[in-house]
Design a protein around this motif. Structure first.
Motif, mmCIF file in Angstrom:
data_model
loop_
_atom_site.group_PDB
_atom_site.id
_atom_site.type_symbol
_atom_site.label_atom_id
_atom_site.label_comp_id
_atom_site.label_asym_id
_atom_site.label_seq_id
_atom_site.Cartn_x
_atom_site.Cartn_y
_atom_site.Cartn_z
ATOM 1 N N UNK A 159 38.602 -11.252 9.124
ATOM 2 C CA UNK A 159 39.027 -11.544 10.495
ATOM 3 C C UNK A 159 39.965 -10.461 11.015
ATOM 4 N N UNK A 160 40.914 -10.026 10.179
ATOM 5 C CA UNK A 160 41.836 -8.967 10.589
ATOM 6 C C UNK A 160 41.082 -7.670 10.875
ATOM 7 N N UNK A 161 40.098 -7.380 10.055
ATOM 8 C CA UNK A 161 39.288 -6.170 10.250
ATOM 9 C C UNK A 161 38.552 -6.239 11.590
ATOM 10 N N UNK A 162 38.004 -7.421 11.908
ATOM 11 C CA UNK A 162 37.270 -7.575 13.154
ATOM 12 C C UNK A 162 38.179 -7.424 14.360
ATOM 13 N N UNK A 163 39.411 -7.970 14.286
ATOM 14 C CA UNK A 163 40.359 -7.882 15.397
ATOM 15 C C UNK A 163 40.737 -6.440 15.667
ATOM 16 N N UNK A 164 41.078 -5.688 14.639
ATOM 17 C CA UNK A 164 41.468 -4.301 14.825
ATOM 18 C C UNK A 164 40.284 -3.428 15.276
ATOM 19 N N UNK A 165 39.071 -3.810 14.847
ATOM 20 C CA UNK A 165 37.887 -3.062 15.276
ATOM 21 C C UNK A 165 37.657 -3.224 16.776
ATOM 22 N N UNK A 166 37.887 -4.450 17.304
ATOM 23 C CA UNK A 166 37.731 -4.679 18.749
ATOM 24 C C UNK A 166 38.794 -3.926 19.559
ATOM 25 N N UNK A 167 40.012 -3.865 19.026
ATOM 26 C CA UNK A 167 41.094 -3.176 19.766
ATOM 27 C C UNK A 167 40.859 -1.670 19.833
ATOM 28 N N UNK A 168 40.188 -1.144 18.791
ATOM 29 C CA UNK A 168 39.932 0.302 18.785
ATOM 30 C C UNK A 168 38.663 0.620 19.558
#
Length: 393
Positions: A384-393
């Motif tokens: 989930x953390x990986x997905x959140x940071x991927x969307x922000x980038x």
């Protein structure tokens, strides 16, 4: 007339394939099932009831599904699920464990009833589920080598037979290991107290007790490992053999079988994978349209195992604990290898997989909930953390 009757009967290869599959499925991991039920506090009669119930579920549900779908639907008990239960460290009483079995079965039934949930379950990251399974299996394989300190002869014999058989007869490796190990145990007189109380398997019902902590630490992980490690690969085996199985009826059928037999100790009746490959190939029956009869023959052999399960279970209960640990460790080497391979396939999910693996293998218990749950939580949180940071980038 006789020629027409003989032509309609399954060929000899169907009988031998079904017999070999049943012997491998039962003999290869029955020691693990016995250990799992003992870890949950089951008494001798309840352990026998569990094995009898599992064999009945495999036989009856497998026969019904084979007849209905006209496919060789080969069922088995959940080996990864048994390993999960054996790793529970006796944290749940037997009635509470029964309740967790029923909760896992209810989740499987829900997948069969709601197609959308089935599609959602198919999207569960295989890396995280496999990492949890690897974390569950690792301690058993480590215990195999720790057993060298107390029973070096047995462990060395089992390892030699396993390594050689995996090279020459990989399909029969576990069966050969079991035969060799039993020969060593019998020769040394380690089961001198073996005196079966009955030759016929029996069922001992237990009123389930439902506990949220047990459902979280046992029921949910049991459902996930059974789905990912047994049912989904079982569907792939059928497709590889040229069939087009509808997942919903098979998931619902196996879930209902587990639900009905859970009060007698059945932890998981599900699709088989390795043993199913024996019964679904053209070697088992040359006519694909008639190959479903192999599923019926296989079910018949498991019905016989259910009838005479009592002395078989009593034999393993009489064995020294070190012997059971050695048999279990050997039986789980190949599943551990497959789980580790699957958890590392997807490079972008390796961090989550390693966290899941480490947390599960640690055996940590927090708030009365076992490590399998916390391993899954760690893995899903990392994804989930990986997905959140991927969307922000």
């Amino acid at each position: 007339m006789l020629s027409r009757v003989s032509a309609s009967l399954p060929p000899l290869a169907s009988w031998t394939s079904a017999l070999i599959a049943a012997l491998i499925g039962f003999g290869g991991t029955v020691a693990l099932v016995v250990q799992a039920m003992q870890a949950l506090g089951a008494e001798a009669g309840q352990v026998g009831s569990a094995v009898t119930a599992l064999c009945l579920g495999i036989a009856v549900a497998g026969a019904i599904l084979s007849l209905w779908t006209r496919m060789p639907v080969v069922l088995a008990w959940s080996t990864p699920g048994a390993a999960l239960l054996a790793a529970s460290n006796g944290g749940a009483a037997w009635p509470v464990a029964i309740g967790a079995f029923m909760a896992a079965a209810a989740l499987m039934c829900l997948l069969g009833l709601v197609p959308a949930l089935g599609r959602l379950a198919a999207r569960i990251p295989a890396s995280v589920a496999s990492a949890m399974l690897a974390g569950v299996l690792l301690p058993f394989c480590l215990q195999l080598f720790r057993t060298l300190e107390t029973d070096a002869l047995l462990v060395v014999v089992l390892l030699l037979v396993f390594v050689i058989a995996r090279q020459r007869f990989p399909l029969y490796a576990l069966l050969l290991v079991l035969v060799s190990g039993v020969a060593v145990v019998l020769t040394r007189g380690d089961v001198a107290g073996f005196a079966p109380r009955s030759l016929i398997g029996g069922l001992e019902p237990v009123m389930p007790a439902f506990d949220l902590k047990a459902v979280a630490s046992i029921g949910v992980p049991l459902f996930l490992v059974t789905l990912v490690s047994q049912n989904l690969p079982g569907l792939v085996v059928l497709r590889t053999a040229g069939y087009e199985p509808r997942p919903q009826p098979l998931l619902l059928g196996t879930g209902l079988a587990t639900m009905l037999l859970a009060p007698f100790g059945a932890h998981g009746v599900n699709l088989a994978a390795i043993t199913a490959a024996i019964c679904t190939s053209s070697d088992a029956h040359p006519d694909q349209a008639r190959r479903w009869t192999v599923g019926l023959i296989y079910a018949g052999f498991y019905l016989a195992l259910a009838l005479f399960s009592a002395p078989l279970v009593q034999f393993f209960l009489t064995m020294p604990k070190a012997s059971i640990a050695a048999f279990t460790g050997i039986a789980l080497i190949a599943p551990l290898s497959g789980a580790i391979e699957n958890m590392l396939i997807e490079k972008t999910e390796r961090d989550a997989a390693i966290l899941t693996f480490a947390a599960t293998a640690s055996g940590v218990s927090l708030l009365g909930i076992g490590s399998a749950f916390w391993g899954l939580l760690a893995g899903f949180a990392a994804l989930a953390a990986k997905a959140v940071f991927a969307r922000r980038n």
